[in-house]
Design a protein around this motif. Structure first.
Motif, PDB file in Angstrom:
ATOM      1  N   ARG A   1       0.937  -1.114   0.027  1.00  8.17           N
ATOM      2  CA  ARG A   1      -0.172   0.067  -0.149  1.00  8.17           C
ATOM      3  C   ARG A   1       0.735   1.223  -0.007  1.00  8.17           C
ATOM      4  O   ARG A   1       0.746   2.084  -0.842  1.00  8.17           O
ATOM      5  CB  ARG A   1      -0.723   0.095   1.273  1.00  8.17           C
ATOM      6  CG  ARG A   1      -1.598   1.362   1.543  1.00  8.17           C
ATOM      7  CD  ARG A   1      -2.221   1.203   3.027  1.00  8.17           C
ATOM      8  NE  ARG A   1      -3.252   2.464   3.140  1.00  8.17           N
ATOM      9  CZ  ARG A   1      -2.395   3.470   3.688  1.00  8.17           C
ATOM     10  NH1 ARG A   1      -1.227   3.582   3.900  1.00  8.17           N
ATOM     11  NH2 ARG A   1      -2.901   4.654   3.972  1.00  8.17           N
TER      12      ARG A   1
ATOM     13  N   ASN B   1      -2.446   8.694   4.686  1.00  8.58           N
ATOM     14  CA  ASN B   1      -3.874   8.489   4.721  1.00  8.58           C
ATOM     15  C   ASN B   1      -4.793   9.713   4.222  1.00  8.58           C
ATOM     16  O   ASN B   1      -5.535   9.577   3.407  1.00  8.58           O
ATOM     17  CB  ASN B   1      -4.295   8.238   6.053  1.00  8.58           C
ATOM     18  CG  ASN B   1      -3.910   6.884   6.719  1.00  8.58           C
ATOM     19  OD1 ASN B   1      -3.798   5.962   6.005  1.00  8.58           O
ATOM     20  ND2 ASN B   1      -3.618   6.756   8.181  1.00  8.58           N
TER      21      ASN B   1
ATOM     22  N   CYS C   1      -7.306   7.524   2.331  1.00 12.45           N
ATOM     23  CA  CYS C   1      -7.025   6.203   1.893  1.00 12.45           C
ATOM     24  C   CYS C   1      -6.651   5.329   3.266  1.00 12.45           C
ATOM     25  O   CYS C   1      -5.713   5.424   3.754  1.00 12.45           O
ATOM     26  CB  CYS C   1      -5.766   6.214   1.128  1.00 12.45           C
ATOM     27  SG  CYS C   1      -6.002   7.107  -0.361  1.00 12.45           S
ATOM     28  N   GLY C   2      -7.779   4.481   3.277  1.00 11.16           N
ATOM     29  CA  GLY C   2      -7.541   3.427   4.699  1.00 11.16           C
ATOM     30  C   GLY C   2      -6.640   2.589   4.293  1.00 11.16           C
ATOM     31  O   GLY C   2      -5.962   2.271   3.200  1.00 11.16           O
ATOM     32  N   LYS C   3      -6.503   1.609   5.230  1.00  5.18           N
ATOM     33  CA  LYS C   3      -5.480   0.731   5.366  1.00  5.18           C
ATOM     34  C   LYS C   3      -5.482  -0.483   4.164  1.00  5.18           C
ATOM     35  O   LYS C   3      -4.789  -1.121   3.681  1.00  5.18           O
ATOM     36  CB  LYS C   3      -5.251   0.127   6.678  1.00  5.18           C
ATOM     37  CG  LYS C   3      -6.643  -0.949   7.261  1.00  5.18           C
ATOM     38  CD  LYS C   3      -6.312  -1.307   8.631  1.00  5.18           C
ATOM     39  CE  LYS C   3      -7.492  -2.291   8.986  1.00  5.18           C
ATOM     40  NZ  LYS C   3      -7.360  -2.637  10.350  1.00  5.18           N
ATOM     41  N   GLU C   4      -6.877  -0.589   3.819  1.00  7.53           N
ATOM     42  CA  GLU C   4      -7.189  -1.506   2.551  1.00  7.53           C
ATOM     43  C   GLU C   4      -6.949  -0.996   1.086  1.00  7.53           C
ATOM     44  O   GLU C   4      -7.196  -1.707   0.264  1.00  7.53           O
ATOM     45  CB  GLU C   4      -8.795  -1.933   2.855  1.00  7.53           C
ATOM     46  CG  GLU C   4      -8.884  -2.862   3.710  1.00  7.53           C
ATOM     47  CD  GLU C   4      -8.136  -4.262   3.978  1.00  7.53           C
ATOM     48  OE1 GLU C   4      -7.972  -4.747   2.963  1.00  7.53           O
ATOM     49  OE2 GLU C   4      -7.414  -4.374   5.168  1.00  7.53           O
ATOM     50  N   TYR C   5      -6.768   0.422   1.028  1.00  3.32           N
ATOM     51  CA  TYR C   5      -6.282   1.077  -0.228  1.00  3.32           C
ATOM     52  C   TYR C   5      -5.036   0.528  -0.579  1.00  3.32           C
ATOM     53  O   TYR C   5      -4.245   0.078  -0.039  1.00  3.32           O
ATOM     54  CB  TYR C   5      -6.116   2.516  -0.108  1.00  3.32           C
ATOM     55  CG  TYR C   5      -5.959   3.208  -1.221  1.00  3.32           C
ATOM     56  CD1 TYR C   5      -6.819   3.587  -2.030  1.00  3.32           C
ATOM     57  CD2 TYR C   5      -4.609   3.589  -1.714  1.00  3.32           C
ATOM     58  CE1 TYR C   5      -6.713   4.178  -3.189  1.00  3.32           C
ATOM     59  CE2 TYR C   5      -4.440   4.219  -2.794  1.00  3.32           C
ATOM     60  CZ  TYR C   5      -5.369   4.459  -3.819  1.00  3.32           C
ATOM     61  OH  TYR C   5      -5.295   5.194  -4.929  1.00  3.32           O
TER      62      TYR C   5
ATOM     63  N   LYS D   1      -6.800  -1.911  -2.610  1.00  2.00           N
ATOM     64  CA  LYS D   1      -7.784  -2.855  -2.785  1.00  2.00           C
ATOM     65  C   LYS D   1      -9.169  -2.424  -2.582  1.00  2.00           C
ATOM     66  O   LYS D   1     -10.215  -2.758  -3.352  1.00  2.00           O
ATOM     67  CB  LYS D   1      -7.764  -4.134  -1.811  1.00  2.00           C
ATOM     68  CG  LYS D   1      -6.374  -4.890  -2.026  1.00  2.00           C
ATOM     69  CD  LYS D   1      -6.339  -6.190  -1.219  1.00  2.00           C
ATOM     70  CE  LYS D   1      -5.574  -5.786   0.125  1.00  2.00           C
ATOM     71  NZ  LYS D   1      -5.299  -6.957   0.963  1.00  2.00           N
ATOM     72  N   ALA D   2      -9.403  -1.541  -1.654  1.00  3.51           N
ATOM     73  CA  ALA D   2     -10.814  -1.036  -1.549  1.00  3.51           C
ATOM     74  C   ALA D   2     -10.572   0.446  -1.968  1.00  3.51           C
ATOM     75  O   ALA D   2      -9.540   1.212  -1.828  1.00  3.51           O
ATOM     76  CB  ALA D   2     -10.933  -0.913   0.148  1.00  3.51           C
TER      77      ALA D   2
ATOM     78  N   ASP E   1     -11.529  -1.263  -8.757  1.00  9.13           N
ATOM     79  CA  ASP E   1     -10.460  -2.386  -8.644  1.00  9.13           C
ATOM     80  C   ASP E   1      -9.078  -1.896  -8.278  1.00  9.13           C
ATOM     81  O   ASP E   1      -8.734  -0.556  -8.180  1.00  9.13           O
ATOM     82  CB  ASP E   1     -10.356  -3.168  -9.928  1.00  9.13           C
ATOM     83  CG  ASP E   1      -9.705  -2.440 -11.013  1.00  9.13           C
ATOM     84  OD1 ASP E   1      -8.494  -1.956 -10.800  1.00  9.13           O
ATOM     85  OD2 ASP E   1     -10.259  -2.362 -12.113  1.00  9.13           O
ATOM     86  N   SER E   2      -7.869  -2.680  -7.618  1.00 11.03           N
ATOM     87  CA  SER E   2      -6.867  -2.285  -6.946  1.00 11.03           C
ATOM     88  C   SER E   2      -6.081  -1.666  -7.873  1.00 11.03           C
ATOM     89  O   SER E   2      -4.997  -1.267  -7.507  1.00 11.03           O
ATOM     90  CB  SER E   2      -6.091  -3.658  -6.303  1.00 11.03           C
ATOM     91  OG  SER E   2      -5.954  -4.421  -7.484  1.00 11.03           O
TER      92      SER E   2
END
Length: 150
Positions: free
Chosen positions: A13, A46, A71-75, A77-78, A116-117
Motif C-alpha cells: 500500500r 492517509n 486512503c484507509g489501510k485496505e487501499y 484494494k478498497a 479495482d486495485s
C-alpha cells in the motif's frame, strides 16, 4: 500485477501511495485534477486534498472544487473515501455532507465500472469530473460558487 513466472506480485500500500505522491508532486497526469497530502509529515499517507477544475459544459464550469480523500489501510484494494469540501448538487454526492458514493459515481461513467486495485486517487477524481459532465446533470442547480460543507 503478474511477475515473469506468472506469480501475482502485490505492491505494498505505501509503495502505491508513494508513487501517487511522486506523480502528484511532479504534476504528471491530468492537470485539471490534482491531489496531494494534507500534512506533509503524514507517514501513513492517509489524508489527501484533491481538486477538480469544473469541466467545460457542466454546471460547475471553471470552478475549483475542493475535496478530501482518505486512503484507509485496505487501499488500493478498497476505494478511498471521498468528500467534497466545495458544495455541489449532483447524484452520487450526499447533499448534506458532500460524501461521494464512489460505487454510484463509477457506475455513472461506465455501466459495469467498479473499483479495482489498479485504480488510483487520480482515477476517482477523473471519474467524478466525467460524471459532472453527464447530460442529465446539465440543468441541476448548483450552490453559489465558494459555498462549502460544514
Amino acid at each position: 500485477m503478474a511477475g515473469q513466472s506468472g506469480e501475482v506480485v502485490i505492491v505494498p500500500r505505501n509503495f502505491v501511495l508513494l508513487d501517487e505522491l511522486d506523480k502528484s508532486e511532479k504534476a504528471v497526469g491530468d492537470m485539471t485534477c490534482s491531489y496531494g497530502l494534507v500534512q506533509p509529515d503524514d507517514i501513513w499517507l492517509n489524508h489527501w486534498n484533491g481538486s477538480i477544475l469544473g469541466p467545460t459544459s457542466s454546471q460547475v464550469e471553471g470552478r475549483i472544487l475542493q475535496l478530501l480523500i482518505f486512503c484507509g489501510k485496505e487501499y488500493p484494494k478498497a476505494a478511498p473515501q471521498v468528500k467534497f469540501i466545495s458544495k455541489v448538487n449532483f447524484p452520487g454526492i450526499v447533499s448534506d455532507t458532500g460524501v461521494v458514493d464512489v460505487p454510484k459515481v463509477l457506475s455513472k461513467v461506465g455501466a459495469s465500472r467498479q473499483w479495482d486495485s489498479k485504480m488510483r486517487i487520480e482515477t476517482i477524481l477523473k471519474d467524478i469530473k466525467k460524471a459532472l459532465t453527464l447530460p442529465e446533470y446539465r440543468k441541476v442547480l448548483q450552490p453559489q460558487d465558494g459555498a462549502e460543507y460544514s
